[in-house]
Write a protein that holds these residues in place. Structure first.
Motif, mmCIF file in Angstrom:
data_model
loop_
_atom_site.group_PDB
_atom_site.id
_atom_site.type_symbol
_atom_site.label_atom_id
_atom_site.label_comp_id
_atom_site.label_asym_id
_atom_site.label_seq_id
_atom_site.Cartn_x
_atom_site.Cartn_y
_atom_site.Cartn_z
ATOM 1 N N CYS A 174 0.839 -1.200 0.000
ATOM 2 C CA CYS A 174 0.000 0.000 0.000
ATOM 3 C C CYS A 174 0.867 1.240 0.000
ATOM 4 O O CYS A 174 1.987 1.221 0.528
ATOM 5 N N LEU A 210 -0.237 3.958 1.412
ATOM 6 C CA LEU A 210 -0.577 4.653 2.660
ATOM 7 C C LEU A 210 -0.248 3.742 3.842
ATOM 8 O O LEU A 210 0.020 2.545 3.655
ATOM 9 N N ARG A 211 -0.302 4.313 5.017
ATOM 10 C CA ARG A 211 -0.074 3.546 6.249
ATOM 11 C C ARG A 211 -1.144 3.964 7.256
ATOM 12 O O ARG A 211 -0.849 4.604 8.262
ATOM 13 N N GLY A 254 -4.357 -4.550 0.904
ATOM 14 C CA GLY A 254 -3.477 -3.584 0.296
ATOM 15 C C GLY A 254 -4.214 -2.628 -0.648
ATOM 16 O O GLY A 254 -5.432 -2.525 -0.612
ATOM 17 N N GLU A 255 -3.436 -1.927 -1.436
ATOM 18 C CA GLU A 255 -4.066 -1.002 -2.369
ATOM 19 C C GLU A 255 -4.088 -1.650 -3.761
ATOM 20 O O GLU A 255 -3.039 -1.750 -4.411
HETATM 21 S S1 SF4 Z 1 -4.721 -0.990 2.715
HETATM 22 FE FE1 SF4 Z 1 -6.299 0.617 2.685
HETATM 23 S S2 SF4 Z 1 -6.756 0.895 4.858
HETATM 24 FE FE2 SF4 Z 1 -4.809 -0.222 4.764
HETATM 25 S S3 SF4 Z 1 -3.160 1.314 4.848
HETATM 26 FE FE3 SF4 Z 1 -3.658 0.987 2.727
HETATM 27 S S4 SF4 Z 1 -5.211 2.539 2.257
HETATM 28 FE FE4 SF4 Z 1 -5.112 2.361 4.415
#
Ligand code: SF4
Ligand SMILES: C[S@@+](CC[C@H](N)C(=O)[O-])C[C@H]1O[C@@H](n2cnc3c(N)ncnc32)[C@H](O)[C@@H]1O
Length: 332
Positions: free
Chosen positions: A29, A31-32, A76-77
């Motif tokens: 991902c 993001l975290r 994940g993304e």
């Molecule tokens: S998988 Fe989705 S919820 Fe999890 S860190 Fe990444 S964006 Fe955020």
């Protein structure tokens, strides 16, 4: 695709019909999110173990042959995985599939919305916990709220219906921020769904849930919304509507009021592991079996045996320490 027809649909040992598969196309991902992935996480699956698109399509095809009618691509993304629209198109064309959706954080959605729609994805769930740029950076670890909002605009333009905003709301989330999200969703024609954090991995365990049934009812009353009983029967969320039919606000309450008795889903990890419950360790190594040369009928047998042993319910409240894997690893 299969070398034997599926005579009987998938039903678990508690009589629940399993017709929904979530597929994690990557555990990575960009993001975290604080409740999902640790900032310094190093335990991602090695690329050699990722199912290829063909392998994923083969496994998904077996599930669809067994009566699974709904598939969601997630992670994940998922938009970090190259060629995900191509995989979506392959799945969308499977006879028997009724609904193909994607969960995304929308950081890259502006680039992908049109191709996902063209591939046959009909619904999107998009994570959005706040409209405040500083709070967004703090929650996700990245200063990219504008990219997410651009992704949402592109999704609307591409014609996805519905577009659901998923917001994790916990005990310390300011209710004013949730009201702001609801006003935004109402204005944009999105559905806002509030989700209680689950104790998955050490970061999931770092958050205390609050009873979102009560918050949902408060927000609904203030906005003049009424309960949407028909929609609430279709899945884990309980919904409110403005009275014109479609839901506009929902709550998903795995902690304060779980919905395990009506669970209809299982999850496939990026390495082909079949997870039978978010809140239990029970799993079937379908990816390993596939790579060891299993035939379609071997795999169907393994799927059926796994589903028959699907646990009755999660134990997040009684045993919050139980699940060490993170949400992004399982496929939320
Ligand atoms: S998988 Fe989705 S919820 Fe999890 S860190 Fe990444 S964006 Fe955020
Ligand atoms: C794991 S993400 C994967 C898809 C995509 N990256 C996204 O964020 O939508 C799917 C959903 O799981 C939710 N989620 C992640 N960790 C969670 C947790 N500990 N408890 C409840 N929901 C969680 C996210 O908010 C998101 O809505």
């Amino acid at each position: 695709m299969m070398d034997e027809p599926a005579a009987v649909a998938l039903t678990d040992g508690f009589g629940r019909r399993i017709d929904y598969l979530r597929v994690s196309v990557t555990d990575r991902c960009d993001l975290r999110c604080s409740y999902c992935l640790p900032k310094d996480f190093k335990g991602f699956e090695t690329p050699a173990n990722w199912m290829t698109h063909d392998e994923m399509a083969r496994l998904v095809g077996l599930f669809v042959g067994l009566g699974v009618a709904k598939v969601r691509l997630t992670g994940g993304e998922p938009l970090l995985r190259k060629g995900v629209a191509g995989l979506a198109a392959t799945i969308a064309a499977m006879p028997g599939l009724r609904d193909l959706s994607v969960s995304t954080n929308a950081t890259q959605l502006a680039r992908h919305a049109q191709s996902l729609r063209a591939a046959g994805v009909n619904r999107l769930n998009i994570s959005l916990d706040t409209l405040d740029a500083a709070a967004f950076s703090q929650i996700t670890g990245r200063d990219c709220l504008d990219a997410v909002l651009a992704g949402l605009a592109a999704a609307r333009q591409a014609g996805f219906t519905p577009i659901k905003l998923n917001s994790v709301v916990h005990a310390a989330t300011p209710e004013t921020e949730v009201r702001r999200l609801l006003a935004y969703a109402l204005e944009q024609g999105f559905v806002l769904r509030l989700i209680e954090p689950m104790p998955m991995g050490e970061c999931g365990r770092g958050f205390t849930h609050t009873d979102l049934n009560a918050m949902g009812a408060r927000l609904a009353a203030a906005a003049g919304l009424v309960p949407s009983l028909a929609e609430s029967r279709n899945g884990p969320a309980r919904y409110w509507t403005s009275g014109r039919g479609a839901p506009v606000l929902g709550v998903i309450t795995p902690m304060s009021r779980h919905f395990c008795a009506s669970c209809n889903r299982v999850r496939l990890g990026v390495d082909g592991t079949l997870y039978l419950c978010l809140g239990q360790e029970d799993q079937v190594p379908l990816g390993r079996l596939l790579r060891a040369g299993a035939s379609d009928s071997d795999l169907v047998q393994a799927i059926r045996a796994g589903i028959a042993a699907k646990p009755e319910r999660h134990e997040f409240n009684a045993r919050p320490e139980r699940i060490v894997r993170f949400m992004a690893q399982t496929g939320g």
